[in-house]
Design an enzyme around this catalytic site. Sequence first.
Site, short mmCIF file in Angstrom:
data_model
loop_
_atom_site.label_atom_id
_atom_site.label_comp_id
_atom_site.label_asym_id
_atom_site.label_seq_id
_atom_site.Cartn_x
_atom_site.Cartn_y
_atom_site.Cartn_z
N THR A 1 -2.82 -6.35 -6.82
CA THR A 1 -2.80 -5.44 -5.68
C THR A 1 -3.21 -6.09 -4.46
O THR A 1 -3.87 -6.96 -4.08
CB THR A 1 -3.78 -4.17 -6.02
OG1 THR A 1 -5.06 -4.67 -5.60
CG2 THR A 1 -3.59 -3.82 -7.46
N ASP A 2 -2.74 -5.31 -3.32
CA ASP A 2 -3.02 -5.58 -2.16
C ASP A 2 -4.51 -5.24 -1.88
O ASP A 2 -5.31 -4.45 -2.66
CB ASP A 2 -2.44 -4.63 -0.98
CG ASP A 2 -2.22 -5.49 0.28
OD1 ASP A 2 -3.17 -6.35 0.46
OD2 ASP A 2 -1.36 -5.32 0.96
N TRP A 3 -5.33 -5.77 -0.85
CA TRP A 3 -6.76 -5.41 -0.82
C TRP A 3 -7.27 -4.07 -0.51
O TRP A 3 -6.86 -3.59 0.38
CB TRP A 3 -7.17 -6.66 0.16
CG TRP A 3 -7.56 -7.93 -0.45
CD1 TRP A 3 -8.40 -8.68 0.08
CD2 TRP A 3 -6.65 -8.70 -1.16
NE1 TRP A 3 -8.40 -9.98 -0.42
CE2 TRP A 3 -7.19 -10.10 -1.27
CE3 TRP A 3 -5.62 -8.52 -1.84
CZ2 TRP A 3 -6.90 -11.15 -2.09
CZ3 TRP A 3 -5.23 -9.60 -2.61
CH2 TRP A 3 -5.62 -10.86 -2.65
N TYR B 1 0.81 -1.18 -0.06
CA TYR B 1 0.14 -0.13 0.13
C TYR B 1 0.99 1.50 -0.01
O TYR B 1 0.45 2.27 -0.23
CB TYR B 1 -0.74 0.12 1.35
CG TYR B 1 -1.85 -0.93 1.33
CD1 TYR B 1 -2.88 -1.29 0.37
CD2 TYR B 1 -2.01 -1.98 2.65
CE1 TYR B 1 -3.90 -2.10 0.52
CE2 TYR B 1 -2.91 -2.90 2.72
CZ TYR B 1 -3.90 -2.98 1.85
OH TYR B 1 -4.98 -3.73 1.77
#
Length: 661
Positions: free
Chosen positions: A360-362, A324
């Site tokens: 991607t990260d969540w 992030y």
Amino acid sequence: MNKWLKYSAIAVAVPVSLVALGVAKTYWLDTILAKADIGPEAPTLNTSGFNYRDLNKNGELDVYEDSRQPISRRVDDLVAQMNIEEKAGLMFQPPMTFGDNAEILEDMNMSMGYGTYDIINSRLINHFNVMGSAPVASMARWHNDVQKLAEQTRLGIPITFSTDPRHSLRDGKNATSVRTEGFSLWPEPIGFGAIGDENVAEEFGRIANIEYRAVGIRLALHPMADLATEPRWARSVGTFGEEAELSSKLVAGYIKGFQGANIGNSSVLTMVKHFPGGGPQANGLDAHQFYGADQAYPGDNFDYHLKPFKAAFDVGAAQVMPYYGIPNGQTSEDVAMSFNKEVITDMLRGDFGFEGVVCTDWGIITDKGAMGWVAMRARAWGVEGLSESDRFKKALDAGVDQFGGEELPGFIVDLVEDGEVSIGRINASVRRILKDKFRLGLFDNPYVDVALAEKIAGTDEFMKAGALAQRKSLVLLKNKPLENQQQEQGYTLPLAKGVKVYLEGVDENVASRYAQVVTNLADADVAILRVKAPHRAPRTDLNMGENIIETILNQGDLDFKGEELAHINEVMATKPTIVSIYLERPSVIPEIAKHAVGVLAEFGATDDAIFDVLFGDFNPTGKLPFEMPRSMAAVEAQFEDVPFDSVDPLFSFGHGLSYQE
């Protein structure tokens, strides 16, 4: 026209109007429509003696259905048959969970914010992060039920199920780890750093691979190749420590265990994270939250954090997740990793030659993101001012293939139809994603043997391997010499069997197998305290979703304070005291180190494992995978991106005592 008439008839039959409910959408209706539109199952056909699953139900053997064909041809054939909605659905990986009895959740629920039929048959998504836990056989049965739904879509594209770690001893309330009933129990990843043996990491990967596949999980959202150079960072527990060489060899062994020598039907893919290294968080504050958006590099040590990722790529890590955080000052644009073209396209794709899937990260796009229908601001750090559509476009332009925690493929469809993103760009990501599904053999047989699941998971062999790893991960930090020298070795530890012990944080039934348990401190020969590394209390000025994350991320100061410290000091002043401390991250423990007669560091271990070491049934061999600073002043003075750089640490990186020394 027939489909329109069917939907209209159902809609007219809805007894309560949307206006009366005051809602913008009825998820109940979504489920009804999705279930009504579900297609037939894929029959198994035979042509010239060859059996195949007729996934598109056309009565013919398509190239993508033919396991004898090269994967590249199968991918080409399927991509040519897919419409834009199906391609867009492939580019999302939201969470999915099940009911109390591991049944399919048909309607919207708080964990997901959508129903299972809706997400598979209407939104055409077929990658899911499995949330929650159930007994192994129940999870296997649920997996097959969901795969059957996917089989009934137009092209029968199978589902890839992923997961965060599931072999933890923690209680399952952590966002990045959950215990699964029936799986073997191992230390946290940081415990593998304490063991320091890549063969143990590879053995874990091999065993976890078997247990994951038993319930249909084919993608591990790990390992974390991040370096824990910032001791305040809440996610140090998921790393292998702060030293690049040690982490590199453990990351490589871990991936080899999960994926095997070559990716195939028996592999579990790994998604190594969080490129290019999430460890150097400014002031140790995690980037899940808006106040932790920045990464800091005061030591100009960006490249150091890339080393474990290179090791991962060298052994063929299939997928990558960026973090992030914003890599401040490292690229020409200070935006978060997944929006940063210099990070994804130039560095990851270009410098490292990575050709796999980038997910991607969540929750980086929408304010719902990975928290289902619970409000939580998007982790769109550096691009907060962009619309959701423009965030999708920027991430795609950066080189991202898939969006974690999101479930809105309509945005991708609109971007293509509006000419903002080319179909060629979408096809590039779709090909990478499909390649992994084909490599795993999911198109040929995505189902698992429910009856066999319980037999191959949590076997005696696997449980013993995990129990041994727990013991190997324990680090003896202090063992005070005895003043009266009554014991042969002249040290407090190991304790003599039958000694009278006062306990806190320990199961008395376990302790009673080694010692006489007393309830009054005054009656004890020695006190044994099991404590957890300290952290600050969660903030309360956040929205609901952010508060949930806040209670999970143990961050802030590393030293014991107030009543907790006073109590430990009181016990140590009254009786010889052994402190076993669970280290999610380094702790500042000068008082404990001075006054305790023994200090044991643990990274996820049962009481049995702890007592085997304390009473000499197992000789401690673990070494600290990070340094433990002497004071908070030393913590605050160190650089976030530089390993073991605090002044005069209390315990250095690699410290660890043994009874044979």
